[in-house]
Design a protein around this motif. Structure first.
Motif, short mmCIF file in Angstrom:
data_model
loop_
_atom_site.label_atom_id
_atom_site.label_comp_id
_atom_site.label_asym_id
_atom_site.label_seq_id
_atom_site.Cartn_x
_atom_site.Cartn_y
_atom_site.Cartn_z
N LYS A 19 10.68 10.96 4.73
CA LYS A 19 11.97 10.90 4.63
C LYS A 19 12.65 9.85 3.76
CE LYS A 19 12.85 13.00 9.24
NZ LYS A 19 13.37 13.00 10.49
N ASP A 20 11.50 8.81 3.77
CA ASP A 20 11.96 7.68 2.85
C ASP A 20 11.89 8.07 1.19
OD1 ASP A 20 12.67 4.79 2.23
OD2 ASP A 20 10.39 4.49 1.73
N MET A 21 10.88 8.80 0.94
CA MET A 21 10.64 9.32 -0.41
C MET A 21 10.66 10.57 -0.81
SD MET A 21 10.09 6.08 -1.91
CE MET A 21 9.00 6.47 -3.30
N GLY B 291 3.21 6.54 -6.43
CA GLY B 291 2.03 5.69 -5.48
C GLY B 291 2.66 4.19 -5.68
N GLU B 292 2.50 3.54 -4.62
CA GLU B 292 3.09 2.18 -4.54
C GLU B 292 1.94 1.22 -3.92
OE1 GLU B 292 7.29 1.42 -3.58
OE2 GLU B 292 6.88 3.21 -2.15
N THR B 293 1.66 0.09 -4.56
CA THR B 293 0.90 -0.73 -3.85
C THR B 293 1.34 -1.69 -2.48
OG1 THR B 293 1.51 -2.56 -5.51
CG2 THR B 293 -0.69 -1.16 -6.01
N HIS C 225 18.27 6.56 -6.87
CA HIS C 225 18.08 5.71 -7.96
C HIS C 225 17.12 6.19 -8.97
CE1 HIS C 225 14.69 3.78 -5.91
NE2 HIS C 225 14.21 3.34 -7.01
N TYR C 226 16.32 7.35 -8.58
CA TYR C 226 15.12 7.79 -9.54
C TYR C 226 16.11 8.74 -10.66
CZ TYR C 226 10.64 6.54 -7.51
OH TYR C 226 9.73 5.92 -7.34
N LEU C 227 17.03 8.98 -10.42
CA LEU C 227 17.98 10.02 -11.29
C LEU C 227 18.36 8.86 -12.45
CD1 LEU C 227 19.96 12.46 -9.34
CD2 LEU C 227 17.71 12.76 -10.59
#
Ligand code: BG6
Length: 484
Positions: free
Chosen positions: A225-227, A206-208, A169-171
């Protein structure tokens, strides 16, 4: 008439992202005429029950974005249908095929990837994998190269590669596509886009949020592997790839694969030096005391919730330019950015103190704002005898030349991707060999951690990960970008 089938149509991804995205497309008149949208899931419920659940989710999201229109909803409602199915059984999929009819069908698998192989096999037997049909696969496909290949073999038994749309989904994010526009729609960057002018590249996600009740999934994957295997390597590819000859899916993806192939392998001997694994412990996040990962998990775990890596791309363009990547949960900010750090001046004429001139920096921010800015040196106004310089930030974002223009609504990444999948354009989707190369590299990192006995280092929730992640840059005379 064409159909879009959402397997897992009542689940979290469908309700939070896919159906609101479809509503926004409907609102803007972008959905193909006559497209049917069919939710398919296990739970026995009626079409009306399903439609009212979809409405609740879509309406709250649309109202929050000031885009609720009863007319648009009425149009979308007409398209919606629901069928309770066991998607792994061809027999159970037959009534679904009847609902789809003869038109082309795009099936989105928003279900556990452990079911992908069985579902595509059943789809094929039920006639839902015909030559005009497509399948969209949500990440993660597999846990490593081997499990990815097992699933993908089943997918390619049912579908040709051009029918398969692997989502990252980043794309679909606007700024990511803007990066392509920036690099290849301008002449001024390309001559500088190499190891002669660029010192290094940083990619931070970065995620909170913490892992919370997602741990049964997360514990098997971890941040690597997740990110990193997907979103971050995709960003790296777009920064590092050679100019493709056009925007054709294969032209772009050929270039991305070459980058992945050029990534230098990380050996067990080097793992400690060029990677950092971290895991959050209890601390303060956004003003609140939050538990550590092990407390959420209820058991001690060696899964990393933070990873920082120095990657090197062994080719002519990038030799000697490190790409530093870091991502983690429970960091102080939700911030995603790519930083292109240019080299220092070879010689400063302004002062003996070289510190006065800071090297140019291009910051491509994806979250929380979508913004691209370039820092350049500027003369501080005044009559100082020795010219004083200061860095200023030039925003290269949309709307800079018309401050009164209303900014366009910030779209959900899935809007772009769903539309492209429905139109059969796979430029922004991941090809099989790309995913394989990414897994190959990540598997080697993972193996290096095992062989080198590299364990996660604790970091307090609400901090930027273990201090070792700062040291990764500091020992090369560099530092992570702080808020620009
Ligand atoms: C998902 C990961 O792919 O991306 C999640 O599985 C992560 O762990 C999410 O939170 C981040 O996406 P975004 O768009 O919020 O940056």
């Amino acid at each position: 008439m064409a159909a879009l089938v959402l397997f897992g149509g009542g689940g979290d991804l469908a309700m939070r992202m896919l159906l609101p995205s479809l509503y926004f497309l409907e609102h803007d008149g972008l959905l193909p005429d006559g497209l049917k949208i069919i939710g398919a899931a296990r739970s026995e419920e009626s079409r009306d029950e399903y439609v009212s659940k979809v409405r609740a989710s879509v309406e709250s999201k649309a109202k929050a974005d000031d885009a609720w229109s009863p007319e648009a909803w009425a149009r979308m409602e007409q398209r919606l249908d629901y069928l309770a199915v066991d998607a792994t059984s061809a027999e159970s999929l037959k009534p679904l095929k009847d609902k789809v009819g003869e038109g082309e069908c795009t099936s989105f698998l928003a279900v556990s990837p452990s079911l992908y192989a069985r579902i595509v096999t059943a789809m094929r037997a039920a006639g839902l994998a015909e030559p005009g049909d497509r399948v969209v696969l949500e990440k993660p496909v597999g846990r490593d190269l081997q499990t990815f290949s097992e699933i993908d073999d089943a997918v390619s038994d049912a579908f040709d590669e051009h029918q398969v749309f692997r989502i990252d989904h980043y794309l679909g994010k606007e700024t990511v596509q803007n990066l392509i526009a920036l690099r290849f729609g301008n002449t001024i960057f390309e001559p500088l886009w190499n190891n002669l002018s660029i010192d290094h590249v940083q990619i931070t996600v970065g995620e909170t949020v913490g892992v919370g009740d997602r741990w049964p999934y997360y514990d098997e994957y971890g941040a690597l592997k997740d990110m990193l295997q997907n979103h971050m390597l995709q960003l790296l590819c777009l920064v590092a790839m050679e100019p493709p000859s056009d925007l054709d899916p294969d032209s772009v993806r050929n270039e991305k694969v070459k980058v992945l192939r050029s990534l230098r392998r990380i050996t067990p001997e080097e793992a400690e030096r060029v990677t950092v694994r971290g895991q959050y412990v209890a601390g303060k996040s956004e003003g609140e005391q939050v538990p550590g990962y092990d407390d959420e998990r209820g058991l001690d775990s060696d899964t990393e919730t933070f990873v920082a890596i120095r990657a090197d791309i062994d080719n002519w363009r990038w030799a000697g330019v490190p790409f530093f990547m870091r991502t983690g949960k429970r960091l102080p900010e939700k911030r995603t950015e790519i930083v292109i750090q240019f080299k220092e001046l070879p010689h400063s004429i302004f002062d003996n103190d070289r510190g006065q001139v800071t090297a140019n920096r291009l910051v491509i921010e994806l979250q929380p704002q979508e913004d691209i800015s370039l820092s350049v040196m500027n003369k501080r106004p005044g009559l100082d005898q020795r010219m004083q310089l200061q860095p200023i930030r030039m925003s290269l974002s949309w709307g800079q030349d018309d401050k009164d223009a209303k900014p366009p609504r910030r779209r959900i990444a899935y809007e772009r991707l769903l539309l492209d999948a429905l139109n059969g354009d796979s430029t922004l989707f991941v090809r099989r060999d790309e995913a394989e190369q990414a897994w190959k590299w990540v598997d080697e990192v993972s193996q290096a951690w095992t062989d080198g006995n590299v364990k996660p280092i604790e970091y307090k929730a609400g901090t930027w990960g273990p201090g070792e992640a700062d040291f990764l840059l500091e020992r090369t005379g560099r530092a992570w970008n702080t808020k620009n």
